[in-house]
Design an enzyme around this catalytic site. Structure first.
Site, PDB file in Angstrom:
ATOM      1  N   ASP A  71       0.842  -1.194   0.000  1.00 22.91           N
ATOM      2  CA  ASP A  71       0.000   0.000   0.000  1.00 22.91           C
ATOM      3  C   ASP A  71       0.874   1.240   0.000  1.00 22.91           C
ATOM      4  O   ASP A  71       1.981   1.253   0.565  1.00 22.91           O
ATOM      5  CB  ASP A  71      -0.909   0.019   1.226  1.00 22.91           C
ATOM      6  CG  ASP A  71      -2.030  -1.013   1.158  1.00 22.91           C
ATOM      7  OD1 ASP A  71      -2.264  -1.568   0.070  1.00 22.91           O
ATOM      8  OD2 ASP A  71      -2.669  -1.243   2.202  1.00 22.91           O
ATOM      9  N   ARG A  72       0.379   2.294  -0.576  1.00 24.08           N
ATOM     10  CA  ARG A  72       1.156   3.532  -0.689  1.00 24.08           C
ATOM     11  C   ARG A  72       1.735   4.013   0.647  1.00 24.08           C
ATOM     12  O   ARG A  72       2.907   4.410   0.702  1.00 24.08           O
ATOM     13  CB  ARG A  72       0.282   4.626  -1.318  1.00 24.08           C
ATOM     14  CG  ARG A  72       1.004   5.941  -1.518  1.00 24.08           C
ATOM     15  CD  ARG A  72       0.151   6.907  -2.290  1.00 24.08           C
ATOM     16  NE  ARG A  72       0.865   8.156  -2.533  1.00 24.08           N
ATOM     17  CZ  ARG A  72       0.475   9.089  -3.382  1.00 24.08           C
ATOM     18  NH1 ARG A  72      -0.623   8.895  -4.097  1.00 24.08           N
ATOM     19  NH2 ARG A  72       1.159  10.188  -3.545  1.00 24.08           N
TER      20      ARG A  72
END
Length: 253
Positions: A71-72
């Site tokens: 995830d970012r």
């Protein structure tokens, strides 16, 4: 084989843990996308392609294959393929669950057990980009399995080591929140408000995989930088976390 091998070349753009003709293992900085999307913001695949072109003075296109995603807001160890054959074999390792992923996380509160296996069923609302946890099989929900072990607790927070058996979107975030222990700074899954904007207290700390050519088992490990909120835990807690990360593949905690 440990993950402290480095290729002697021009200084890389991102910290390199290991590199050969087939693999590239680096540390992802929180806030960077794993691969490009329609925002046009920096992503790991593009950054690594540009880095390889500069370091090795390569004309034309450079191949970098995305094997798994983070995830970012999550940082830590990521494995990339440098050839299409390596990408295919590594992707098959992910599909067949022969690709070990372990994380460290800071969560609010104390999980009900010091160690446990969590098995839930996750459904994703793509429009809201949020995952719902179900206790039983549900239409359109996918099974999600992880093991966790608490390394230390301090000041209302727990340092937890997580071994993923499945790789569902937001899996650790959603399953730990379902226990009543949301990740620090994870407002989407119920974390209390905190001063300032910070990245999630979640870090990809260890990735293990068979080399796509030699078949040797490789383990790449790196703990998060000792800044906030990680800095709240003493060295002893991190030594315990390291010993958990180094446990043999498939061993019981």
């Amino acid at each position: 084989m440990n993950a402290d091998k480095h290729r002697e070349a021009a200084a890389p753009l991102l910290p390199v843990l290991y590199e050969d003709n087939h693999l590239l293992v680096v540390l992802k900085t929180p806030g960077i996308l794993s691969q490009a999307d329609d925002t046009g913001e920096p992503d790991m695949v593009t950054l690594l392609k540009d880095d390889l072109k500069v370091r090795y003075n390569k004309p034309g296109n450079v191949f970098v294959g995305l094997v798994h995603r983070l995830d970012r807001p999550v940082g830590g160890v990521m494995v990339f393929a440098k050839t299409s054959k390596a990408a295919s074999r590594l992707s098959e390792s992910v599909r067949s669950r022969n690709f070990e992923k372990m994380y460290v996380a800071l969560v609010h509160g104390m999980p009900p057990k010091p160690s446990a296996t969590l098995r839930h069923y996750l459904s994703k609302d793509a429009a809201r980009n949020i995952v719902t946890v179900h206790e039983r099989p549900t239409a359109d929900a996918k099974e999600a399995v992880l093991d966790y072990q608490v390394a230390a607790s301090h000041g209302g927070l727990s340092l937890v080591v997580v071994r993923l058996h499945t790789g569902r979107p937001h899996q650790i975030r959603a399953q730990m929140a379902h226990l009543g222990c949301p990740l620090v700074y994870d407002r989407k899954y119920g974390a209390p408000p905190a001063k300032g904007e910070r990245d999630l207290a979640l870090w990809s700390a260890s990735v293990g995989v068979h080399h796509p050519v030699s078949k040797e088992w490789l383990a790449f490990r790196a703990l998060p930088p000792r800044n906030e909120p990680w800095a709240q835990f003493p060295d002893e807690a991190w030594r315990r976390a390291e010993s958990m990360l180094a446990a043999d593949k498939g061993s019981a905690w």
